[in-house]
Write a protein that holds these residues in place. Structure first.
Motif, short mmCIF file in Angstrom:
data_model
loop_
_atom_site.label_atom_id
_atom_site.label_comp_id
_atom_site.label_asym_id
_atom_site.label_seq_id
_atom_site.Cartn_x
_atom_site.Cartn_y
_atom_site.Cartn_z
N ILE A 41 16.86 -15.54 32.62
CA ILE A 41 17.75 -15.50 31.45
C ILE A 41 17.45 -14.35 30.49
CG2 ILE A 41 18.04 -16.76 29.27
CD1 ILE A 41 18.34 -19.28 30.84
N TYR A 45 20.08 -11.49 29.04
CA TYR A 45 20.63 -11.61 27.68
C TYR A 45 20.24 -10.38 26.84
CZ TYR A 45 21.60 -16.66 28.38
OH TYR A 45 22.05 -17.88 28.82
N ASP A 83 21.55 -25.16 16.31
CA ASP A 83 21.87 -24.77 17.68
C ASP A 83 20.57 -24.62 18.46
OD1 ASP A 83 23.27 -24.04 19.92
OD2 ASP A 83 23.33 -21.91 19.38
N CYS A 86 19.52 -20.89 20.65
CA CYS A 86 20.57 -20.14 19.91
C CYS A 86 20.77 -18.73 20.46
CB CYS A 86 20.24 -20.09 18.42
SG CYS A 86 18.74 -19.16 18.01
N ALA A 87 19.88 -18.28 21.39
CA ALA A 87 20.01 -16.94 21.98
C ALA A 87 20.20 -15.89 20.87
CB ALA A 87 21.13 -16.93 23.03
N LEU A 91 26.65 -18.40 18.64
CA LEU A 91 27.27 -19.71 18.41
C LEU A 91 27.06 -20.16 16.95
CD1 LEU A 91 28.92 -21.93 19.89
CD2 LEU A 91 26.78 -23.22 19.99
N LEU A 106 17.25 -22.67 16.96
CA LEU A 106 15.93 -22.76 17.60
C LEU A 106 16.04 -22.04 18.94
CD1 LEU A 106 13.00 -24.00 17.75
CD2 LEU A 106 14.05 -25.85 19.09
N ILE A 108 13.61 -20.63 22.42
CA ILE A 108 12.31 -20.62 23.09
C ILE A 108 11.79 -19.19 23.27
CG2 ILE A 108 13.16 -20.55 25.49
CD1 ILE A 108 11.03 -22.75 26.11
N SER A 109 12.70 -18.22 23.34
CA SER A 109 12.30 -16.82 23.55
C SER A 109 12.15 -16.12 22.20
CB SER A 109 13.36 -16.11 24.40
OG SER A 109 13.31 -14.71 24.17
N LEU A 112 14.56 -13.14 21.96
CA LEU A 112 15.96 -13.47 21.65
C LEU A 112 16.10 -13.92 20.19
CD1 LEU A 112 17.04 -15.16 24.99
CD2 LEU A 112 17.99 -13.07 24.01
N GLY A 130 10.59 -21.99 19.39
CA GLY A 130 9.87 -23.17 19.91
C GLY A 130 10.60 -23.74 21.10
N ASN A 131 9.88 -24.63 21.80
CA ASN A 131 10.47 -25.37 22.93
C ASN A 131 11.05 -26.66 22.38
OD1 ASN A 131 11.04 -26.95 25.16
ND2 ASN A 131 9.19 -26.35 26.27
N ALA A 132 12.35 -26.85 22.57
CA ALA A 132 13.06 -28.00 22.00
C ALA A 132 12.43 -29.34 22.38
CB ALA A 132 14.51 -27.98 22.50
N TYR A 150 17.96 -27.32 29.45
CA TYR A 150 16.94 -26.47 28.83
C TYR A 150 15.53 -26.94 29.14
CZ TYR A 150 20.75 -24.55 25.97
OH TYR A 150 21.92 -23.95 25.54
N VAL A 151 15.41 -28.04 29.88
CA VAL A 151 14.09 -28.55 30.29
C VAL A 151 14.18 -28.98 31.75
CG1 VAL A 151 13.38 -29.30 27.96
CG2 VAL A 151 14.65 -30.88 29.42
C1 LIG Z 1 23.23 -20.28 27.45
S1 LIG Z 1 22.27 -19.85 26.01
C2 LIG Z 1 23.10 -20.82 24.83
C3 LIG Z 1 23.72 -20.05 23.69
C4 LIG Z 1 24.43 -20.98 22.69
N1 LIG Z 1 23.54 -21.95 22.15
C5 LIG Z 1 25.61 -21.68 23.34
O1 LIG Z 1 25.54 -22.89 23.59
O2 LIG Z 1 26.62 -21.01 23.60
C6 LIG Z 1 20.76 -20.77 26.31
C7 LIG Z 1 19.58 -20.37 25.43
O3 LIG Z 1 18.67 -21.47 25.35
C8 LIG Z 1 17.34 -20.99 25.31
N2 LIG Z 1 16.46 -22.09 25.76
C9 LIG Z 1 16.31 -22.52 27.03
N3 LIG Z 1 15.44 -23.53 27.08
C10 LIG Z 1 15.05 -23.78 25.79
C11 LIG Z 1 14.17 -24.74 25.20
N4 LIG Z 1 13.53 -25.64 25.95
N5 LIG Z 1 14.00 -24.72 23.86
C12 LIG Z 1 14.67 -23.80 23.09
N6 LIG Z 1 15.50 -22.86 23.60
C13 LIG Z 1 15.71 -22.86 24.94
C14 LIG Z 1 17.38 -19.80 26.26
O4 LIG Z 1 16.31 -18.90 26.05
C15 LIG Z 1 18.76 -19.21 25.97
O5 LIG Z 1 18.68 -18.20 24.99
#
Ligand SMILES: C[S@@+](CC[C@H](N)C(=O)[O-])C[C@H]1O[C@@H](n2cnc3c(N)ncnc32)[C@H](O)[C@@H]1O
Length: 218
Positions: A41, A45, A83, A86-87, A91, A106, A108-109, A112, A130-132, A150-151
């Motif tokens: 990802i 991105y 969100d 949030c990348a 959004l 929030l 994880i990267s 980003l 952080g990791n959600a 996301y997990v």
């Molecule tokens: C497809 S984008 C979503 C963008 C926007 N939130 C939307 O729904 O259109 C997914 C994002 O979630 C992040 N992500 C993935 N796993 C995550 C986690 N466990 N905690 C926080 N962010 C996470 C990824 O790094 C990526 O930037």
């Protein structure tokens, strides 16, 4: 498996399916799963040449609005909206426009999240890394928005439970799925969560629909 249908649902579906399978076989632990997903990802991105692709969408601005704005059905003006994932923050920005909400993010990267803070300097202090699954928020939110993928697969019920511990309403989506069954909604209900509402729109692929649904905390 209908490869055209799977590709229409999710651009990186093959890579993500292989990562899920490796986790299921025990070849990847949870940290390894997150690392492998990030390796698919994050570079895509960060290299994106449109705001939409920097948030994981293959659609243009009109397509983004058509699909994602169904989330506005789940919110009311003035609500706080977190969100998850949030990348680049698109959004957050879009929902502020479509739903007149107060956006937070929030991610994880850290790279980003840095992009989101640069794009949205007025909300930079509202974007956390952080990791959600384990992140502790500074306060509750009226709306928390997420996707369950996301997990790793076995952690998904725990993700929903954790997010509901600080959300007035947890909104899941927008995702694509076959129109004839509400597969994801049924799966989440089977984990023991009562679904409070839903919204959907037709997808350009006639067998698919764009969907979101939500769970109100009791
Ligand atoms: C497809 S984008 C979503 C963008 C926007 N939130 C939307 O729904 O259109 C997914 C994002 O979630 C992040 N992500 C993935 N796993 C995550 C986690 N466990 N905690 C926080 N962010 C996470 C990824 O790094 C990526 O930037």
């Amino acid at each position: 498996m209908d490869e055209g249908l799977e590709a229409a649902k999710e651009r990186s579906w093959k890579e993500i399916a292989a990562i899920d399978a490796a986790h299921e076989r025990g070849e990847l632990d949870d940290a390894g799963w997150h690392e492998a997903v990030a390796s698919v990802i994050e570079p895509a991105y960060l290299a994106a040449d449109t705001a939409e692709s920097g948030s994981g969408s293959s659609r243009d601005a009109r397509g983004w609005e058509y699909a994602r704005s169904l989330l506005a059905d789940a919110v009311a003006p003035g609500q706080t909206f977190l969100d998850i994932g949030c990348a680049n923050g698109l959004l957050m920005e879009s929902m502020a426009r479509w739903g007149d909400i107060e956006p937070y993010g929030l991610e994880i990267s850290s790279e980003l999240a840095a992009v989101a803070r640069i794009r949205l300097p007025q909300w930079a202090h509202r974007i956390w890394v952080g990791n959600a699954l384990e992140w502790d928020p500074p306060h509750r939110f009226d709306i928390v928005h997420t996707n369950v993928d996301y997990v790793p697969v076995p952690r998904r019920p725990a993700l929903v439970k954790h997010l509901l511990s600080y959300a007035g309403r947890l909104v899941i989506g927008v995702f694509n799925e076959e129109r004839e069954t509400r597969s994801l909604e049924n799966e989440v209900a089977a984990w023991g969560f009562a679904i409070s509402g839903r919204s959907e729109r037709p997808h350009p692929h006639p067998q698919l629909a764009y969907r979101a649904f939500w769970i109100d905390s009791s």
